[in-house]
Design an enzyme around this catalytic site. Structure first.
Site, short mmCIF file in Angstrom:
data_model
loop_
_atom_site.label_atom_id
_atom_site.label_comp_id
_atom_site.label_asym_id
_atom_site.label_seq_id
_atom_site.Cartn_x
_atom_site.Cartn_y
_atom_site.Cartn_z
N GLU A 165 0.80 -1.24 0.00
CA GLU A 165 0.00 0.00 0.00
C GLU A 165 0.83 1.29 0.00
O GLU A 165 0.67 2.14 0.88
CB GLU A 165 -0.98 -0.02 1.17
CG GLU A 165 -1.90 -1.23 1.12
CD GLU A 165 -2.91 -1.30 2.26
OE1 GLU A 165 -2.86 -0.46 3.17
OE2 GLU A 165 -3.76 -2.20 2.23
N ASN A 206 2.33 -4.36 -3.57
CA ASN A 206 0.94 -4.80 -3.41
C ASN A 206 0.09 -3.59 -3.00
O ASN A 206 0.52 -2.78 -2.17
CB ASN A 206 0.94 -5.85 -2.28
CG ASN A 206 -0.35 -6.64 -2.16
OD1 ASN A 206 -0.84 -7.18 -3.16
ND2 ASN A 206 -0.89 -6.73 -0.96
N HIS A 242 -9.99 -6.03 -2.91
CA HIS A 242 -11.07 -5.98 -1.90
C HIS A 242 -12.23 -5.23 -2.55
O HIS A 242 -12.32 -4.00 -2.48
CB HIS A 242 -10.59 -5.27 -0.63
CG HIS A 242 -9.56 -6.04 0.12
ND1 HIS A 242 -9.84 -7.24 0.74
CD2 HIS A 242 -8.24 -5.81 0.33
CE1 HIS A 242 -8.74 -7.71 1.32
NE2 HIS A 242 -7.75 -6.87 1.08
N GLU A 271 -5.73 -10.58 -2.49
CA GLU A 271 -6.59 -10.53 -1.30
C GLU A 271 -8.07 -10.45 -1.68
O GLU A 271 -8.84 -9.72 -1.06
CB GLU A 271 -6.21 -9.33 -0.41
CG GLU A 271 -4.74 -9.29 -0.05
CD GLU A 271 -4.35 -8.12 0.87
OE1 GLU A 271 -5.25 -7.49 1.44
OE2 GLU A 271 -3.14 -7.86 0.99
N ASP A 273 -11.83 -10.38 -2.06
CA ASP A 273 -13.14 -10.63 -1.46
C ASP A 273 -14.11 -9.61 -2.05
O ASP A 273 -13.70 -8.61 -2.65
CB ASP A 273 -13.13 -10.62 0.08
CG ASP A 273 -12.49 -9.40 0.73
OD1 ASP A 273 -12.33 -8.36 0.05
OD2 ASP A 273 -12.17 -9.48 1.94
C1 XIL Z 1 -6.22 -7.28 7.52
C2 XIL Z 1 -6.42 -8.56 8.30
O1 XIL Z 1 -7.20 -9.46 7.55
C3 XIL Z 1 -7.11 -8.25 9.61
O2 XIL Z 1 -7.20 -9.41 10.42
C4 XIL Z 1 -6.34 -7.18 10.36
O3 XIL Z 1 -7.04 -6.81 11.52
C5 XIL Z 1 -6.13 -5.96 9.48
O4 XIL Z 1 -5.51 -6.35 8.28
N1 XIL Z 1 -5.03 -5.10 3.08
C6 XIL Z 1 -3.95 -5.85 3.49
C7 XIL Z 1 -4.13 -6.83 4.58
O5 XIL Z 1 -2.90 -5.78 2.89
O6 XIL Z 1 -2.97 -6.97 5.34
C8 XIL Z 1 -5.28 -6.50 5.46
O7 XIL Z 1 -5.48 -7.58 6.36
C9 XIL Z 1 -6.51 -6.24 4.65
C10 XIL Z 1 -6.30 -5.06 3.73
#
Ligand code: XIL
Length: 510
Positions: A165, A206, A242, A271, A273
């Protein structure tokens, strides 16, 4: 809508692929009942196309046996959701703790999975001491952190999210102790340091909201181009993905992936979802399925897209409700670990449906738990539930389920009972039949059927509590029974078989 007949069982979820293969082979060699080729897991389907299919996971959920079974069998890659982050691995400067991350790499090793390491340098989940350092000390601290962690996981982590990020939504660099201390050069420094520590790991940048074309993905593209030009060790770009049904699908995801690929970089969906405002409904679920399908199709269409990781596979362990109040239902499986329509959408996109039959009519599976506290008494008490994972309703009177067991001497006549089911025991039929050619663990089976009703797409009968005894009430030894296992919560049961129109549609016969 009636079930079409099919000649292949299509689900092997819950059983490791190798084991399925071994069972199928053993059955064939023994000349037993025909056992059709399994269709494979999400990862197997992806692997057939040169990609992986993975899931996030972490220490808190691994003791959940049903969860771990699917994690270990359906997915070929895992990413620790938290346990490799800086606040866990170096909470105090110079004091490293890899115990939790090691649990994840150990699980992967036991299940033949690759690991994405997540993450070495990130503004979030960063222990306070890093932000408190004088800027002149941050570079050394960052290099030491990367070196220690990437060295520890050499050979165990296939790819690292080295920097997570780095950008704001408008494409400017995000403020962080690293950016404050080193400017944008911190990214190249982090990559070089990681490469020195583990020259074999694939190194990634990422970020989220870089899936489509736009200011933020343009910034990532400009940075990636520059790093490639300068010969900085960068192997790929991770798109977190996400997504949310209320925000639309990212514009031109496939074209965006392709432009990174054209730089000579790999691309990964890291990641995935797809959340929604609760309560979920059929319309949102359909949009969600479409988004999962479109991401899968984009990755398949871009050769350098190496794979997809979902940010945990089940709503049971999703980060969404805790982070986005009022939102949820973001994952492929629901909170009971039952696959949702989105699962079938991914499966179909990966080429996993029946090829040419059009859609996925009446795909059925059965889940089982033992309700029996003793495997050596005079009753067998299987709990079964039938699940329709397909896209169309299944006509229940065409369906039968067989639970295979051994009689262990005594009378050859049986009494069978349905003690309770939310669909009503009056619609459930049950009987014991003898196997004509007894097999190891199976000389009889309990056959369960249905007098009426249909099962909607995504629906389950709910549990059917069954019980049987010999009419002389002599004891069983269930421990060697083919369908028996001691699990007390419902899990996919490939050794309990399901038939539609008389043909095997789920599981492997003894
Ligand atoms: C999230 C985890 O899933 C949670 O359990 C934690 O509380 C916060 O982080 N982007 C990312 C991940 O790169 O590391 C994050 O994971 C979700 C958003």
């Amino acid at each position: 809508m009636s079930l079409v007949k099919r000649c292949r069982p299509r689900r092997t979820r819950g059983l490791p692929a190798l084991l399925v293969g071994a069972l199928a082979l053993a059955t064939t060699l023994a000349g037993g009942p025909a056992t059709a080729a399994p269709q494979g897991t999400l990862h197997e389907l992806a692997a057939a196309q040169g990609k992986y299919f993975g899931s996030a996971t972490d220490n808190p959920e691994l003791p959940d046996a049903a969860y771990a079974a699917t994690l270990g069998s359906e997915f070929g890659q895992i990413t620790p959701g938290n346990s490799m982050k800086w606040d866990t691995t170096e909470p105090v400067q110079g004091r490293f703790d890899f115990a939790k991350g090691d649990v994840v790499t150990d699980f992967a090793q036991q299940h033949g999975q690759t690991v994405r390491g997540h993450t070495l340098v990130w503004h979030s989940q960063l222990p306070g001491w890093v932000g408190s350092l004088p800027p002149a000390q941050v570079e050394a601290a960052m290099k030491n952190h990367i070196t220690e962690e990437a060295t520890h996981y050499r050979g165990k982590v296939a790819a690292w999210d080295v920097v997570n990020e780095p950008f704001n939504e408008d494409g400017t660099y995000r403020a962080s102790p690293f950016h404050t201390a080193m400017g944008s050069d911190y990214v190249a420094t982090a990559l070089r340091t990681a490469h020195a520590a583990d020259p074999d790991a694939k190194l990634y940048l990422n970020d989220y909201n870089i899936e489509g074309l736009g200011a933020k993905s343009d910034a990532m593209y400009a940075l990636a181009s520059k790093l490639v030009d300068e010969g900085v060790p960068l192997d790929g770009v991770g798109m977190q993905a996400h997504l949310a049904v209320q925000y639309g699908f990212p514009y031109e995801m496939r074209a965006n992936m392709q432009r990174f690929a054209d730089l000579g970089l790999d691309v990964a969906v890291t990641e995935l979802d797809v959340r929604m405002q609760l309560p979920a409904d059929a319309t949102k679920a359909a949009t969600q399925s479409a988004y999962y399908r479109q991401v899968t199709e984009a990755c398949l269409a871009v050769e350098r897209c190496v794979g997809i990781t979902v940010w945990d596979y089940t709503d049971k362990y999703s980060w969404v409700p805790g982070t986005f109040p009022g939102q949820g239902s973001a994952n492929l499986y629901d909170e009971n670990l039952t696959p949702k329509p989105a699962y079938d959408a991914v499966r179909t996109a990966l080429g996993g449906d029946d090829g040419g039959e059009g859609g996925d009519p009446g795909a059925l599976k059965v889940q089982y738990r033992s309700s029996d506290s003793s495997a050596g008494d005079n009753q067998i008490k299987p709990g079964l539930q039938l699940v329709n994972t397909g896209a169309t309703a299944a006509s229940l009177p065409e369906v039968t389920i067989r639970y295979w067991f051994t009689s262990d001497n005594g009378a050859s006549t049986y009494s069978t009972w349905c003690d309770w089911s939310p669909i009503g025991c009056n619609t459930v039929t049950h009987r014991v039949a003898a196997v004509s050619t007894p097999k190891a663990g199976a000389d009889h089976y309990l056959e369960v059927g249905f007098g009426s009703g249909s099962l909607a797409p995504g629906a389950t009968t709910g549990e059917i509590q069954l019980r049987l005894n010999k009419t002389d009430w002599s004891d069983f030894d269930e421990s060697d029974d083919y369908s028996h296992n001691a699990g007390t919560s419902y899990a996919d049961a490939p050794k309990v078989t399901v038939y539609a129109g008389g043909e095997l549609v789920w599981g492997i016969e003894p």
